[in-house]
Design a protein around this motif. Sequence first.
Motif, PDB file in Angstrom:
ATOM      1  N   MET A   1       0.840  -1.171   0.000  1.00 55.89           N
ATOM      2  CA  MET A   1       0.000   0.000   0.000  1.00 55.89           C
ATOM      3  C   MET A   1       0.895   1.247   0.000  1.00 55.89           C
ATOM      4  O   MET A   1       1.839   1.330   0.752  1.00 55.89           O
ATOM      5  N   SER A   2       0.589   2.182  -0.854  1.00 58.42           N
ATOM      6  CA  SER A   2       1.382   3.413  -0.889  1.00 58.42           C
ATOM      7  C   SER A   2       1.085   4.259   0.340  1.00 58.42           C
ATOM      8  O   SER A   2       0.023   4.157   0.940  1.00 58.42           O
ATOM      9  N   LYS A   3       2.032   5.093   0.688  1.00 53.57           N
ATOM     10  CA  LYS A   3       1.886   5.922   1.883  1.00 53.57           C
ATOM     11  C   LYS A   3       1.363   7.307   1.511  1.00 53.57           C
ATOM     12  O   LYS A   3       2.065   8.297   1.570  1.00 53.57           O
ATOM     13  N   GLN A   4       0.104   7.342   1.078  1.00 51.56           N
ATOM     14  CA  GLN A   4      -0.520   8.611   0.717  1.00 51.56           C
ATOM     15  C   GLN A   4      -1.126   9.307   1.932  1.00 51.56           C
ATOM     16  O   GLN A   4      -1.523  10.458   1.847  1.00 51.56           O
ATOM     17  N   VAL A   5      -1.211   8.590   3.045  1.00 50.48           N
ATOM     18  CA  VAL A   5      -1.738   9.155   4.287  1.00 50.48           C
ATOM     19  C   VAL A   5      -0.660   9.035   5.353  1.00 50.48           C
ATOM     20  O   VAL A   5      -0.079   7.973   5.537  1.00 50.48           O
ATOM     21  N   GLN A   6      -0.405  10.127   6.027  1.00 48.20           N
ATOM     22  CA  GLN A   6       0.570  10.135   7.114  1.00 48.20           C
ATOM     23  C   GLN A   6      -0.042  10.855   8.310  1.00 48.20           C
ATOM     24  O   GLN A   6      -0.760  11.840   8.152  1.00 48.20           O
ATOM     25  N   PHE A   7       0.284  10.346   9.483  1.00 47.60           N
ATOM     26  CA  PHE A   7      -0.203  10.946  10.720  1.00 47.60           C
ATOM     27  C   PHE A   7       0.971  11.001  11.685  1.00 47.60           C
ATOM     28  O   PHE A   7       1.698  10.018  11.834  1.00 47.60           O
ATOM     29  N   ILE A   8       1.165  12.139  12.289  1.00 41.88           N
ATOM     30  CA  ILE A   8       2.220  12.326  13.289  1.00 41.88           C
ATOM     31  C   ILE A   8       1.549  12.831  14.557  1.00 41.88           C
ATOM     32  O   ILE A   8       0.689  13.720  14.500  1.00 41.88           O
ATOM     33  N   TYR A   9       1.944  12.274  15.705  1.00 41.94           N
ATOM     34  CA  TYR A   9       1.343  12.663  16.976  1.00 41.94           C
ATOM     35  C   TYR A   9       2.403  12.607  18.068  1.00 41.94           C
ATOM     36  O   TYR A   9       3.132  11.630  18.185  1.00 41.94           O
ATOM     37  N   GLN A  10       2.494  13.673  18.845  1.00 38.29           N
ATOM     38  CA  GLN A  10       3.428  13.704  19.972  1.00 38.29           C
ATOM     39  C   GLN A  10       2.884  14.624  21.055  1.00 38.29           C
ATOM     40  O   GLN A  10       2.076  15.503  20.778  1.00 38.29           O
ATOM     41  N   ILE A  11       3.338  14.397  22.274  1.00 38.04           N
ATOM     42  CA  ILE A  11       2.940  15.248  23.397  1.00 38.04           C
ATOM     43  C   ILE A  11       4.179  15.918  23.961  1.00 38.04           C
ATOM     44  O   ILE A  11       5.050  15.256  24.512  1.00 38.04           O
ATOM     45  N   THR A  12       4.263  17.208  23.753  1.00 37.15           N
ATOM     46  CA  THR A  12       5.314  18.040  24.348  1.00 37.15           C
ATOM     47  C   THR A  12       4.836  19.471  24.313  1.00 37.15           C
ATOM     48  O   THR A  12       4.447  19.938  23.234  1.00 37.15           O
ATOM     49  N   PRO A  13       4.805  20.188  25.340  1.00 35.61           N
ATOM     50  CA  PRO A  13       5.012  19.819  26.738  1.00 35.61           C
ATOM     51  C   PRO A  13       3.789  19.080  27.286  1.00 35.61           C
ATOM     52  O   PRO A  13       2.826  18.870  26.549  1.00 35.61           O
ATOM     53  N   PRO A  14       3.813  18.702  28.573  1.00 30.80           N
ATOM     54  CA  PRO A  14       2.669  17.979  29.148  1.00 30.80           C
ATOM     55  C   PRO A  14       1.346  18.726  28.937  1.00 30.80           C
ATOM     56  O   PRO A  14       1.278  19.944  29.062  1.00 30.80           O
ATOM     57  N   GLY A  15       0.317  17.952  28.569  1.00 29.88           N
ATOM     58  CA  GLY A  15      -1.015  18.506  28.385  1.00 29.88           C
ATOM     59  C   GLY A  15      -1.253  19.120  27.019  1.00 29.88           C
ATOM     60  O   GLY A  15      -2.355  19.580  26.728  1.00 29.88           O
ATOM     61  N   ILE A  16      -0.247  19.099  26.156  1.00 27.79           N
ATOM     62  CA  ILE A  16      -0.389  19.661  24.814  1.00 27.79           C
ATOM     63  C   ILE A  16       0.164  18.657  23.809  1.00 27.79           C
ATOM     64  O   ILE A  16       1.291  18.188  23.935  1.00 27.79           O
ATOM     65  N   ALA A  17      -0.654  18.335  22.823  1.00 31.39           N
ATOM     66  CA  ALA A  17      -0.222  17.418  21.764  1.00 31.39           C
ATOM     67  C   ALA A  17      -0.107  18.196  20.467  1.00 31.39           C
ATOM     68  O   ALA A  17      -0.852  19.142  20.227  1.00 31.39           O
ATOM     69  N   SER A  18       0.830  17.788  19.668  1.00 28.75           N
ATOM     70  CA  SER A  18       0.972  18.399  18.349  1.00 28.75           C
ATOM     71  C   SER A  18       1.122  17.294  17.334  1.00 28.75           C
ATOM     72  O   SER A  18       1.446  16.152  17.664  1.00 28.75           O
ATOM     73  N   GLY A  19       0.861  17.641  16.108  1.00 28.81           N
ATOM     74  CA  GLY A  19       0.987  16.639  15.071  1.00 28.81           C
ATOM     75  C   GLY A  19       0.649  17.178  13.713  1.00 28.81           C
ATOM     76  O   GLY A  19       0.524  18.391  13.510  1.00 28.81           O
ATOM     77  N   ASN A  20       0.463  16.238  12.816  1.00 31.44           N
ATOM     78  CA  ASN A  20       0.221  16.586  11.434  1.00 31.44           C
ATOM     79  C   ASN A  20      -0.560  15.455  10.775  1.00 31.44           C
ATOM     80  O   ASN A  20      -0.307  14.285  11.058  1.00 31.44           O
TER      81      ASN A  20
END
Length: 182
Positions: A1-20
């Motif tokens: 399967m090609s990688k046409q969908v990407q998801f990034i998720y991280q928590i830094t600093p505590p209580g705040i998540a960021s991603g794409n």
Amino acid sequence: MSKQVQFIYQITPPGIASGNLVVFDKDIAFEITNVSNPLFELLKGLVGMVYEPNHLWDEENVCWVDWYCEHCHMRWILSTLDGKQIHIKVTVSKDMFDESAAETKLEASCDFFEFVEAIISELDRFIKDVGLLNYEQIWQKDEFPLTYFLILKKYLIEHGLWSTATDINDSNLFDEINLLQA
């Protein structure tokens, strides 16, 4: 399967998540607070689409996931008419109580399996790195939605989209599993 969908998720600093989230050539970055539990809503909604297949009755399967940012409200609207393609619409509104001025930041359709695989793959990496015990401490609100995560991972395994051979010996999750066995 090609990688046409990407998801990034991280928590830094505590209580705040960021991603794409990237779907084909469209992407949206986010930074959310722990006002809600969007991972729980996202995984529960995807499980509902798999195990409550409204499309078999010619109905649309839809789930809404609210992501609260410090200065805005982001809503992911996920829907499928056939269980094979998923339509993703992400809107952003400055006022969470008035969506009349919500702006569409991402709208795309892709393979349902590929979307689920992108989400579960990233969360698999994330939870192995962070650990279940640490997740609640750094998210500072809710537990990781392990049940829904495992249901979706099993779904991918059953459809031959997940390799079951992984080495997690050097992860926080491995240490926690050893605690269970002690």
